[in-house]
Design an enzyme around this catalytic site. Structure first.
Site, PDB file in Angstrom:
ATOM      1  N   ASP A 176      99.967 -14.008   7.635  1.00 17.30           N
ATOM      2  CA  ASP A 176     100.792 -14.452   6.496  1.00 17.30           C
ATOM      3  C   ASP A 176     101.778 -15.581   6.814  1.00 17.30           C
ATOM      4  O   ASP A 176     102.441 -15.558   7.854  1.00 17.30           O
ATOM      5  CB  ASP A 176     101.681 -13.301   5.991  1.00 17.30           C
ATOM      6  CG  ASP A 176     100.970 -11.985   5.888  1.00 17.30           C
ATOM      7  OD1 ASP A 176      99.744 -11.937   6.039  1.00 17.30           O
ATOM      8  OD2 ASP A 176     101.665 -10.978   5.648  1.00 17.30           O
ATOM      9  N   GLU A 235     101.643  -5.497  -0.921  1.00 15.62           N
ATOM     10  CA  GLU A 235     102.269  -6.215   0.197  1.00 15.62           C
ATOM     11  C   GLU A 235     102.869  -7.531  -0.316  1.00 15.62           C
ATOM     12  O   GLU A 235     102.544  -8.002  -1.407  1.00 15.62           O
ATOM     13  CB  GLU A 235     101.219  -6.538   1.278  1.00 15.62           C
ATOM     14  CG  GLU A 235     100.532  -5.304   1.850  1.00 15.62           C
ATOM     15  CD  GLU A 235      99.562  -5.599   2.984  1.00 15.62           C
ATOM     16  OE1 GLU A 235      99.606  -4.883   3.987  1.00 15.62           O
ATOM     17  OE2 GLU A 235      98.743  -6.530   2.872  1.00 15.62           O
TER      18      GLU A 235
HETATM   19  C1  FRU Z   1      99.852  -8.743   4.982  1.00 21.46           C
HETATM   20  C2  FRU Z   1     100.470  -7.871   6.049  1.00 21.46           C
HETATM   21  C3  FRU Z   1     101.913  -7.563   5.702  1.00 21.46           C
HETATM   22  C4  FRU Z   1     102.513  -7.282   7.058  1.00 21.46           C
HETATM   23  C5  FRU Z   1     101.780  -8.262   7.938  1.00 21.46           C
HETATM   24  C6  FRU Z   1     101.539  -7.759   9.335  1.00 21.46           C
HETATM   25  O1  FRU Z   1      98.764  -9.476   5.424  1.00 21.46           O
HETATM   26  O2  FRU Z   1      99.716  -6.705   6.204  1.00 21.46           O
HETATM   27  O3  FRU Z   1     102.081  -6.496   4.791  1.00 21.46           O
HETATM   28  O4  FRU Z   1     103.896  -7.477   7.078  1.00 21.46           O
HETATM   29  O5  FRU Z   1     100.548  -8.520   7.308  1.00 21.46           O
HETATM   30  O6  FRU Z   1     101.040  -8.761  10.147  1.00 21.46           O
END
Ligand code: FRU
Length: 502
Positions: free
Chosen positions: A53, A238
């Site tokens: 992300d 998320e």
């Molecule tokens: C989304 C996610 C978030 C988390 C991150 C971990 O892709 O799963 O919810 O903070 O990636 O790398």
């Protein structure tokens, strides 16, 4: 820029070093030109290793900061750090050292960054306001022990434009009430009608968005939960984002983004959004249909930049151009994942309701180095980095095919009331069973008047009617696509050949 640093280094294998003891990616000689097979040429990628992300996107003093979920030791997901890059134009990126590393409270998961102009936190000064990152701590020990409270929120701050970071001594600033999925804080400064302001955090909590507020970024109070029964719940919620968006007619609405994984319209990860109102405590949606930001399989966890100057006025977005269904096995080396093109979000009226349109930022036009008119149905491409501007014939079905001499091809077509993207024969596809699929976006009567399509080696981003509908898709041809075939389009269409940013 990283390329320049690397070009001056004579070693076959080298480690990028930085001023402090931060972890930095190991970069091979082959990486120095950013020109390995499938390496995007005008999208952001880390030099090496794993990225997911985008995080902490914030603008300050002429620099767009892009932090990102980063594991510097491998090309698959692992203990998360915040990688860091900056750009002055949203097109060219400079890689900076890792910004935030895991500590005894856990890995550094996704989150946001703000500029604390009023020094509400006391972490900077009014003259030199702190850049404050608000992120999730993911404690792997608590997770292993099967506890429910292993995700908490912490903060770190920088008073030198994001170059060095200090963790707040009182972390975590928001403890976990006993819910396993409790993460990805997106914080913004929200002004009340009386001119006063407060910080609001949108937090993804399993299957809802919880809104918290704070006067100082340090003390947080739960205000409300948002989880309407008609929303998409195919996977965990998320990476939320909450912001206001204006339509051309001056109408202003609140928008809430929620990424979900799995459960996207074409499988795996995707981002749904809600349009409505936020009164400082509660979000309410003004519709009861699920809206998707992007119908392609590869735009996830995207959020918007904070602190973009009011004179600019844009709501700028970038996403992670991949999908948890196969992100960790895509055939790229020595890096994995790219971001989407940066996009400007606009509120547009479609039928009786509003919708969020995504438009490639205008700055990307600087990539164009030559433009050719396509006057026939078939054209041999002179180069591989292209932007197409196509006009379908009104009312017709159409079909566009990009292919190479090996017979690898991708197809985009309008078929009935759907826009269809077929990557089943697009190149390397068998690294994961869920990759080789035909994806469909329902048009619901939307007339496709124009298509703008960006192709960058291993990605295709399709913008319908100036971003009213978007499909972002990965492809891995083993040779560049060299031929374009068009059926059902007007006679004149344009092709722009683009420059590499590296
Ligand atoms: C989304 C996610 C978030 C988390 C991150 C971990 O892709 O799963 O919810 O903070 O990636 O790398």
């Amino acid at each position: 820029m990283i390329k320049n640093i690397l070009q001056s280094a004579p070693f076959l294998f080298l480690i990028l070093t930085t001023s402090c003891d931060q972890k930095v990616p190991e970069v091979q000689e082959s990486t120095k030109e950013f020109n390995e097979p499938h390496r995007p040429q005008y999208h952001f990628t880390p030099a090496a290793n794993w990225m997911n992300d985008p995080n902490g996107m914030v603008y300050l003093d002429g620099e767009y900061h892009l932090f990102y979920q980063y594991y510097p030791d491998s090309t698959v997901w692992g203990p998360m750090h915040w990688g860091h890059a900056i750009s002055t134009d949203l097109v060219h990126w400079e890689h900076l050292p890792v910004a935030i590393e895991p500590d005894s409270l856990g890995y550094i998961f996704s989150g946001s960054a703000v500029i604390d102009h009023e020094n509400t936190s006391g972490l900077g000064t009014k003259e030199n306001p702190a850049m404050v990152a608000i992120y999730t701590y993911h404690d792997p020990v608590g997770e292993k022990e099967k506890r429910m409270d292993f995700q908490t929120q912490g903060i770190a701050f920088s008073t030198d434009k994001g170059r060095t970071w200090t963790k707040y001594a009182g972390n975590p600033v928001l403890k976990n009430p006993g819910i396993k999925d409790f993460r990805d804080p997106k914080v913004s400064w929200i002004k009340g009608e009386d001119g006063s302001g407060k910080w609001v955090m949108a937090l993804a909590v399993l299957d809802r968005i919880s809104f918290y507020s704070s006067p100082n970024l340090l003390d947080w109070t739960l205000e409300s939960d948002f989880n309407p029964d008609w929303a998409a719940y195919g996977g965990v919620w998320e990476c939320p984002d909450l912001f206001q968006l204006k339509a051309a007619d001056g109408t202003e609405k609140w928008v809430l983004f929620v990424s979900i994984n799995p459960g996207g319209p074409n499988g795996g990860s995707a981002t749904q959004y809600f349009i409505g109102d936020f009164d400082g405590k509660n979000f309410s949606a003004e519709h009861e249909d699920v809206k998707w930001l992007d119908y392609g399989a590869d735009n996830y966890a995207g959020v918007t930049w904070s602190n973009v100057p009011e004179q600019d006025g844009r709501r700028l977005f970038i996403g992670w151009m991949s999908n948890w269904d196969y992100a960790q096995v895509v055939p790229t080396h020595p890096w994995r994942s790219a971001t989407t093109l940066p996009r400007s979000l606009e509120l547009v009226k479609v039928g009786d309701g509003y919708q969020v349109a995504s438009r490639p930022v205008a700055e990307l036009q600087a990539l164009r180095k030559s433009t050719k008119e396509i006057s026939g149905e078939s054209v041999n491409l002179e180069e591989e980095l292209i932007e197409l501007e196509l006009t379908p014939t009104v009312g017709n079905d159409f079909e566009m095919e990009l292919s190479n001499e090996k017979g690898e091809k991708l197809i985009l077509k309008k078929s009935g009331d759907g826009l269809v993207f077929d990557r089943t024969a697009s190149g390397l596809v068998d690294f994961e069973a869920r990759f080789a699929k035909v994806h469909t976006a329902p048009l619901n009567g939307l007339e496709v008047k124009s298509l703008r399509i960006f192709v960058d080696r291993s990605s295709v981003e399709i913008f319908v009617n100036d971003g009213e509908m978007v499909m972002s898709e990965l492809v891995f041809p083993t040779e560049a696509y060299t031929k374009l075939d068009l059926k059902g389009f007007e006679r004149e269409n344009n092709i722009h050949y683009l420059k590499s940013i590296w």
